[in-house]
Design an enzyme around this catalytic site. Structure first.
Site, short mmCIF file in Angstrom:
data_model
loop_
_atom_site.label_atom_id
_atom_site.label_comp_id
_atom_site.label_asym_id
_atom_site.label_seq_id
_atom_site.Cartn_x
_atom_site.Cartn_y
_atom_site.Cartn_z
N ASP A 81 0.85 -1.18 0.00
CA ASP A 81 0.00 0.00 0.00
C ASP A 81 0.89 1.23 0.00
O ASP A 81 1.92 1.26 0.66
CB ASP A 81 -0.97 0.00 1.19
CG ASP A 81 -0.27 -0.07 2.53
OD1 ASP A 81 0.04 1.00 3.09
OD2 ASP A 81 -0.04 -1.19 3.03
N ASP A 170 -9.97 3.25 5.55
CA ASP A 170 -8.88 3.20 6.52
C ASP A 170 -9.33 3.96 7.76
O ASP A 170 -9.36 5.18 7.78
CB ASP A 170 -7.63 3.85 5.89
CG ASP A 170 -6.44 3.93 6.83
OD1 ASP A 170 -6.57 3.56 8.01
OD2 ASP A 170 -5.37 4.39 6.38
N GLU A 172 -8.57 4.36 11.72
CA GLU A 172 -7.54 4.07 12.72
C GLU A 172 -7.30 5.31 13.56
O GLU A 172 -8.08 6.26 13.54
CB GLU A 172 -6.26 3.62 12.04
CG GLU A 172 -5.73 4.62 11.01
CD GLU A 172 -4.38 4.24 10.44
OE1 GLU A 172 -3.41 4.21 11.22
OE2 GLU A 172 -4.31 3.96 9.20
#
Length: 282
Positions: A81, A170, A172
């Site tokens: 990534d 994503d 987090e």
């Protein structure tokens, strides 16, 4: 401690003297509490809006195991990534090293797009990889549905061509402030649901959820409701994936290191290359 009261234009005025004045002076000059530590920008600069990348908080909060990285497995497929920090990527070199899939950061919040997105996203495709895009969520800046729309407008779409992976949320640690973006567990679950529902309604495909178990437990209360519909991309820098977040009995992808043998973070798809293309097709 002494206080005295004087009159000013007919109103009482409290004059603070002695110890109280000293205390107020001390408090005004005391430094603010330090923010939650996060890794620096890989280029050496400060972390500012738009600079976040997949896994930015994993090392700061979970650390890395002293155990060696997982050994290559024939039943798993290597991936990477990348974000703007990698700049223009040599995709042919990565292909030659065995990388067969890639995710590129497309967007963050509703205010940032990756200036290297085209080179990274199209370049991985041209090299023969199965590729997709991810969105770095900032739930304190805009709603989940609005961020899904922004992601889709800037490269986050999906098509059943066998080489385009579903978009990734994503979600987090917040690199700019409070770890949970100032949200309660129930409010965070609602935000995530709004993003995932909008992405599914507009593409017909369930988005992948990228997260770490410790963040998920802290910030969603270890909510178990997304596992049946949304694939999991787990972040854990160790030789095993460890405990998964509630609701998932297995993972689809695993980010196992932030210091791989070449550019970007390195990941494993939990299946063969043929299974990877099946997953891309949907």
């Amino acid at each position: 401690m002494r206080t005295s009261i004087h009159r000013l234009r007919g109103r009482p005025r409290l004059c603070l003297t002695g110890a109280l004045a000293v205390l107020l002076l001390f408090l005004s000059s005391s430094p603010a509490a330090p923010a939650t530590p996060v890794p620096p920008d890989p280029t050496g600069g400060p972390i500012t809006r738009g600079n976040a990348y997949m896994g930015i908080g994993v090392l700061a909060h979970d650390g890395a195991s002293d155990a060696p990285p997982p050994a290559p497995r024939a039943t798993q497929t290597e991936g990477v990534d990348v974000s703007s920090h990698q700049g223009e990527v040599d995709w042919r070199s990565l292909w030659d090293s065995g990388v067969r899939w890639a995710y590129t950061k497309a967007t963050e919040g509703t205010y940032y797009t990756n200036p290297y997105f085209t080179q990274q996203y199209d370049g991985s495709f041209d090299a023969g990889m199965v590729r997709g895009a991810y969105h770095f969520a900032t739930p304190d800046t805009a709603g989940g549905a609005a961020q899904a729309d922004y992601f889709l407008a800037h490269g986050g779409g999906w098509s059943a061509d066998g080489k385009t992976l579903p978009g990734v949320l994503d979600i987090e640690w917040n690199p700019y402030g409070d770890a949970c973006y100032g949200k309660s567990a129930s409010a965070m679950v609602t935000w995530i649901r709004d993003f995932l529902d909008r992405y599914k309604s507009r593409t017909g495909r369930a988005a992948v959820v990228y997260t770490a178990t410790s963040w998920w437990s802290e910030c969603t209360g270890n909510y178990a409701g997304f596992g049946p519909a949304n694939p999991l991309w787990i972040a854990r820098y160790a030789s095993t994936v460890g405990t998964l977040p509630a609701g998932w009995s297995s993972y689809t992808m695993w980010q196992y290191t932030s210091s791989g043998p070449s550019v970007g973070d390195h990941d494993r798809f939990n299946g063969s290359q043929d299974k990877l293309r099946e997953f891309a097709t949907g």
